[in-house]
Design an enzyme around this catalytic site. Structure first.
Site, PDB file in Angstrom:
ATOM      1  CE  LYS A 192      -1.743  -5.734  -0.535  1.00 18.81           C
ATOM      2  NZ  LYS A 192      -1.023  -4.533  -0.346  1.00 18.81           N
ATOM      3  CG  ASP A 230       3.224  -0.992  -1.628  1.00 19.50           C
ATOM      4  OD1 ASP A 230       3.703  -1.646  -1.161  1.00 19.50           O
ATOM      5  OD2 ASP A 230       2.204  -0.549  -1.087  1.00 19.50           O
TER       6      ASP A 230
HETATM    7 MG    MG Z   1       0.009   2.350  -1.536  1.00 21.59          MG
END
Ligand code: MG
Ligand code: ADP
Length: 505
Positions: free
Chosen positions: A218, A253
């Protein structure tokens, strides 16, 4: 301002059906897109995919203009048929099994050490730090028991400078913001607190509160973090500020989203992120995790699939534009599934398509702009705006193209083409992510009832994304798709980390 949230509900090659040589395709594409003399890539061979009777392009226009010819080509390249989705599901299930049996496969299937679901009776105040990719949040979750919790949080943008800073600068920044947050909410810093750390990057995790970064993705490139224990790095930074905070859980997450949703809906078995990146986690039976040699306390454990790394050129509909994006990315040949699905990349794929159509003179009379020439300048949020634009003149699309991206002038025909490109790229992303979900549900044998908690701006804000996923699920699973419930689990990653820190403490 930090406000209380009362939360009762808390918590490669060209589409390779035939296996055309990858390198030839790549070279062709790169000459086409990167060479000084941008060539047309209209003659690129594309596999025939049945379009299930729906052609976006034919709907748009009756006459076969140059525009429509190119759009038909793009439609062929980006459309993923129901049949191909089913092949994808079968292949992903096989890869999941391989990853559960042993390390070293494309799906890492990482054991999360999370073996318990929340009961709702947990109480007390827990902190969470949530690093997604574009944002990072500090949260205080106050568990009230009886399935109730309150959360207050603060969100910070992670700028490009920070993504390229040293690891020490990054972790010191977190500690500074945590201290600032505690001051802001008037917390007594002398009290010792537990913290759940949501760290949404691939880690090798030998224990709940231990994990070394395998590699960045990312767009992060912070030095001195790869192969280091990120819990220790955070603990050291907290120590440097004399903060009495114990990092008791390292959570992905996806895992956080799953656990926080399971707090109120016990049928929740899968957590999915569709944000900057994409990934999924689910409850797996311990006996299915062949590589697991640890204890079996509860019979199940959450597995972090790291599905963003999935890459099977013979199954995925990889276009020349995906190849160009991958080549120019910070981590070529990695996270291929993610590069076709997630918020960081969707706009960039569209940008490559638009550049191609500009180079052949088919868009904007061949005139682009500096801004559009700049990588990652066409944001996925722009696609949402364009897809939501139903005005006669596509005036919002005009605003995006002319005002934000600096294209000198656009015709209504141009704007329709751009909108169709967004629809093709956005629809492909939704259908591929649905295939991932279908694969997990199939692997778990939960086709009878399964709630999927989804979080991330792409799922939350991209118009039609959820419906396109549901359509694809129906094509893959028929009537049983009705048993799979897709639900937004907003803010779940932070809440879930706090819950996990509380449950497993
Ligand atoms: Mg998030
Ligand atoms: P994180 O991944 O850091 O947890 P988000 O879930 O908010 O954060 O995802 C951020 C990503 O979502 C960015 O890549 C951005 O391009 C994309 N995004 C932001 N707003 C929108 C929107 N309105 N529509 C589609 N994508 C969006």
């Amino acid at each position: 301002m930090v406000a209380w949230n009362d939360n009762i509900t808390p918590v490669f090659a060209f589409g390779l059906t035939t296996g055309i040589a990858l390198t030839a395709a790549t070279q062709y594409l790169l000459t086409a897109l990167v060479g000084n003399n941008r060539k047309q890539i209209v003659e690129v061979p594309v596999p025939s995919e049945p379009l299930n009777g729906h052609s976006l392009v034919r709907k748009e226009s009756g006459i076969l203009t140059q525009h429509t010819r190119s759009l038909l080509r793009l439609e062929k390249e980006f459309t993923v048929s129901g049949q191909r989705l089913q092949t994808l599901v079968r292949h992903m299930v096989q890869e999941m099994k391989k990853g559960l049996a042993a390390d070293g496969h494309q799906l890492k299937m990482i054991p999360s050490f999370v073996v318990r679901r929340p009961t709702g009776n947990e109480t007390g105040s827990v902190l969470a730090l949530d690093l997604g990719g574009s944002n990072f949040r500090v949260c205080e979750v106050y568990l009230e028991g009886q399935g109730r919790l309150r959360m207050r949080h603060r969100k910070y943008v992670v700028g490009d400078d920070l993504k390229r800073a040293s690891g020490r600068v990054l972790f010191d920044f977190f500690a500074e913001k945590i201290e600032g947050f505690l001051d802001e909410i008037g917390a007594d810093k002398a009290i010792e607190r537990n913290l759940g750390f949501t760290f949404s990057f691939p880690v090798g995790q030998p224990a709940l509160a231990q994990g070394h970064l395998l590699h960045w993705n990312k767009g992060f490139q912070c030095e001195g973090v790869v192969n280091r224990d990120v819990v220790q790095l955070l603990a050291e930074a907290l120590n440097r500020r004399n903060l009495k905070i114990k990092v008791t859980a390292l959570v992905n997450d996806t895992v956080g989203t799953l656990i926080s949703h399971a707090y109120t809906d016990p049928q929740t078995h899968i957590g999915v992120i569709l944000g900057t990146g994409t990934n999924a986690a689910y409850f797996e039976r311990i006996e299915e995790i062949g590589k697991w040699t640890g204890p079996n306390e509860t019979g199940e454990m959450v597995i972090n699939t790291e599905w963003g790394a999935y890459c099977e050129p013979s199954v995925l509909p990889i276009t020349p534009y995906d190849l160009a994006l991958d080549r120019a990315s910070t981590a070529p040949k990695m996270q291929i599934f993610e590069k076709m699905i997630s918020g960081m990349y969707l706009g960039e794929i569209v940008r490559y398509v638009l550049l191609d159509l500009i180079s052949t003179g088919e868009l904007f009379k061949g005139r682009g702009s500096k801004k559009l020439d700049t990588p990652y300048n066409f944001e996925t949020a722009n696609m949402s705006r364009i897809e939501r634009d139903h005005s006669l003149e596509l005036s919002d699309t005009k605003a995006v193209l002319e005002d934000i991206l600096g294209i000198p002038t656009t015709s209504i025909g141009d704007r329709r083409v751009v909108k169709t490109v967004c629809e093709l790229v956005g629809t492909r992303a939704a259908r591929l992510s649905a295939a991932g979900i279908a694969a997990i549900v199939t692997k778990m044998n939960r086709l009878d009832a399964c709630t999927v908690a989804l979080d991330g701006s792409v799922f939350e804000h991209y118009p039609h994304f959820a419906n396109r996923m549901r359509d694809a699920l129906r094509e893959m699973l028929g009537i049983t798709a009705e048993n799979i419930i897709l639900e937004l689990g907003r803010d779940g990653s932070g809440q879930g980390a706090a819950l996990i820190a509380a449950i497993h403490h």
